[in-house]
Enzyme design. Structure first.
Site, PDB file in Angstrom:
ATOM      1  N   GLU A 172      18.477  16.883  18.320  1.00  0.00           N
ATOM      2  CA  GLU A 172      19.657  17.735  18.337  1.00  0.00           C
ATOM      3  C   GLU A 172      20.218  17.797  16.927  1.00  0.00           C
ATOM      4  O   GLU A 172      19.831  17.043  16.048  1.00  0.00           O
ATOM      5  CB  GLU A 172      20.717  17.148  19.269  1.00  0.00           C
ATOM      6  N   ASN A 195      31.121   9.649  27.201  1.00  0.00           N
ATOM      7  CA  ASN A 195      31.538   8.779  26.085  1.00  0.00           C
ATOM      8  C   ASN A 195      31.906   9.520  24.802  1.00  0.00           C
ATOM      9  O   ASN A 195      32.676   9.005  24.002  1.00  0.00           O
ATOM     10  CB  ASN A 195      30.512   7.671  25.829  1.00  0.00           C
TER      11      ASN A 195
END
Ligand code: NAD
Length: 466
Positions: free
Chosen positions: A447, A139
Site C-alpha cells: 500500500e 486501530n
C-alpha cells in the site's frame, strides 16, 4: 449510519466502559447493496473527471479534515483509546495522505512503448478498477481508511468503506468531512459487523477491487471470497515484529526505541515490537536499560494528556492476552502489574509486560497478541539472531540495532520483513513509502506511495497503427 435492521452494537470508550461512544447499527446485506449501488451510480461521472479535477476534490477533503482536526483527534482518543498526541499525529497524517494522492492524480498515467509496427504509436493507459470495497480495522481509524480511499479516488474509482464496528464514530466523522468535500456517492460508508455487512459487501457483483487490513484469520476469508469472484484484492494483516540488538549497539537508543515500539498505544499497532532478540554478551545490560525505559512510559486513561500507554480495545482482547501469557510457559522478567489506583478500574487496562520466551518456536513467540507484551530471546551473534527472527509465520516489520555495517547489510538481505529498519523503531511509516509485509502478514501487494497506483488501476495496452 443505516438502520441495520434496528439492532445496534455499542462502541465503548476503552478507558471508561460506562461511556458509550456510539450505538452502531449491526448492518445488513441491504445496507451493503445500497452503498455499492450509490458508488456504482457515481462512478461514470467520477472516472470521467480529469486527474487535476479529482486532485482538487482531494485537496478540499484534506482541508475539511484539517478544519476538524481537534474533533477528530478527541473522538479517536475516546473511541479507540489512542493517546491524544498520537491521535493528533494521525489526523495530521490523514491530511498529508490526501495531499500526496492529490499530487499523484496529476502525474503520468501510462508509458509510451516502441512498437514492432513501423510508425505505430503504442502506449499503456491506467484505468480505474471501478467500485472498490475497503474493510479496515479499528486501530488507525482515520489513516488506514484514507490510505486506501485516497489513492482509489485519485485514480478514478469510487469507494465503499466498511470500518471496524469498534471505530464507527470516527468513521462517521470522516464520512461527514467527505460529504462536505466530494460529489455524492463517490465515498460511501457502511457500518456494522464483518459477518452482517462486510461479507455481503465483498460479494456484490459491482465490487471490482477489495483492500482489507485486519487480522490474518479474517484476511484469509476475504482472500477466499476475492479469489472465488476473481476480483483484485490485497490483505494486509498481523505481525510478530522483531528487534535485534547486536553486541556493539547503542544500548540506550535500542532500549528506548524498543520500549516505545512495544508499549506505546498498548502495543496495538500492526508494526508494534513483540519480540526482541539480544546477542548474549549484552543481554544483561540491555534488559536493565529496557526495564528503566518501560517503567518510564506513563500508563493511564487517555484523557490524561501525558499517557503514552492507554487501555486495550476490549475486554475480549484483555482476557485473551491474559490467558495466552498465563498458559504460555514464559519466564516473567518485569512489568505486568497495574498500579493500585482507581484510574485503572474503569477500563480495559493491561500493564506493559516483558517476558523471556522459552524458545523461538513456543506458541507465545509465534502468535500475534496485539497488546503491550514483549518477549525476549538470546542469540550467539547477529546471524543466529536473524535466523531466530525469521522463525515466525509473519513478516511485517523488523529493526536491527548495530554499528556494524556488514552485519546490517546481511540482515537487510536476509530478514523476512516488508519493513526493514536499522537503528530505529519497528513502528511508524512515511505515507509516501510502500507499506506491507512478507509471508503471513500480507497477500504480497503493497500500500501507499507508488505501490497504490499499481493496486487501484488496471493497465490497457493500446496500439494505434498508421
Ligand atoms: P479484524 O480482522 O477483527 O477486523 C478487521 C475488519 O474486518 C473489521 O472491519 C471487521 O469488522 C471486518 N471483518 C471481520 N470479520 C469479517 C468477515 N467475516 N467478513 C468481512 N469482514 C470482516 O481486525 P481488528 O481487530 O479490527 O484489527 C487488528 C488487526 O489488524 C491486527 O491483527 C493487526 O495486526 C492488523 N493490522 C494490520 C495492519 C497492516 O497494515 N498490516 C495495520 C493495522 C492493523
Amino acid at each position: 449510519m443505516g438502520d441495520g435492521g434496528g439492532r445496534t452494537i455499542p462502541s465503548i470508550n476503552p478507558s471508561d466502559v460506562s461511556d458509550v461512544v456510539a450505538l452502531v447499527p449491526e448492518g445488513t446485506p441491504d445496507d451493503a447493496r445500497a452503498a455499492v449501488d450509490a458508488a456504482a451510480e457515481a462512478l461514470p461521472a467520477w472516472r470521467a473527471l480529469s486527474g487535476p479535477a479529482r486532485a482538487e476534490y482531494l485537496h478540499v477533503w484534506a482541508a475539511a479534515i484539517a478544519q476538524r482536526a481537534d474533533d477528530l483527534a478527541r473522538a479517536m482518543t475516546r473511541e479507540v483509546g489512542k493517546p491524544i498526541t498520537e491521535s493528533r499525529g494521525e489526523v495530521g497524517r490523514a491530511v498529508v495522505i490526501l495531499r500526496y494522492y492529490a499530487g499523484e492524480a496529476v502525474r503520468e498515467a501510462g508509458q509510451v512503448i516502441p512498437s514492432q509496427v513501423p510508425g505505430a504509436l503504442q502506449f499503456t493507459l491506467r484505468e480505474p478498477l471501478g467500485v472498490v470495497a475497503l474493510i479496515t480495522p479499528w486501530n488507525f481509524p482515520l489513516a488506514i481508511p484514507l490510505w486506501k480511499a485516497a489513492p482509489a479516488l485519485a485514480f478514478g474509482n469510487t469507494v465503499v468503506l466498511k470500518p471496524s464496528e469498534m471505530s464507527s464514530h470516527v468513521a462517521a466523522l470522516l464520512a461527514e468531512t467527505a460529504a462536505a468535500a466530494l460529489p455524492r456517492g463517490v465515498f460511501n460508508v457502511v457500518y456494522g459487523t464483518g459477518q452482517a455487512v462486510g461479507t455481503p459487501l465483498l460479494r456484490q457483483a459491482a465490487v471490482r477491487g477489495i483492500s482489507f487490513t485486519g487480522s490474518s484469520a479474517v484476511g484469509a476469508l476475504v482472500a477466499a471470497i476475492a479469489a472465488e469472484r476473481n476480483v483484485r484484492y490485497q490483505t494486509e494483516m498481523g505481525g510478530k515484529n522483531v528487534v535485534i540488538v547486536d553486541r556493539d549497539a547503542d544500548l540506550d537508543a535500542a532500549a528506548a526505541l524498543t520500549a516505545a515500539g512495544a508499549m506505546r498505544y498498548a502495543g496495538q499497532k500492526c508494526t508494534a515490537t513483540s519480540r526482541v532478540v539480544v546477542v548474549r554478551e549484552v543481554e544483561r545490560d540491555f534488559l536493565a536499560r529496557l526495564q528503566a525505559q518501560v517503567e518510564r512510559l506513563p500508563l493511564g486513561p487517555v484523557d490524561d494528556p501525558a499517557a503514552a500507554v492507554g487501555p486495550l480495545i476490549s475486554a475480549h482482547s484483555r482476557d485473551a492476552i491474559t490467558h495466552a501469557v498465563r498458559d504460555g510457559n514464559a519466564e516473567h522478567l518485569f512489568g505486568g502489574q497495574l498500579p493500585n489506583d482507581s484510574r485503572f478500574t474503569h477500563g480495559y487496562f493491561f500493564a506493559p509486560l516483558v517476558i523471556r520466551f522459552p524458545d523461538a518456536d513456543t506458541p507465545l513467540a509465534q502468535r500475534e497478541l496485539f497488546g503491550p507484551v514483549l518477549g525476549t530471546l538470546v542469540a550467539d551473534d547477529v546471524d543466529h539472531a536473524i535466523a531466530l527472527a525469521n522463525r515466525t509465520p509473519y513478516g511485517l516489520s523488523a529493526s536491527l540495532f548495530t554499528r556494524d555495517i556488514r552485519g546490517a547489510l546481511r540482515y537487510i538481505h536476509r530478514i523476512e520483513a516488508g519493513l526493514v529498519r536499522v537503528n530505529g523503531d519497528t513502528t511508524g511509516v512515511d505515507p509516501h513509502a510502500p507499506f506491507g509485509g512478507m509471508k503471513g502478514s500480507s497477500s504480497g501487494s503493497r500500500e501507499q506511495g507508488p505501490a497504490a497506483r499499481e493496486f487501484y488501476t488496471e493497465t490497457k495496452t493500446v496500439q494505434i497503427n498508421p
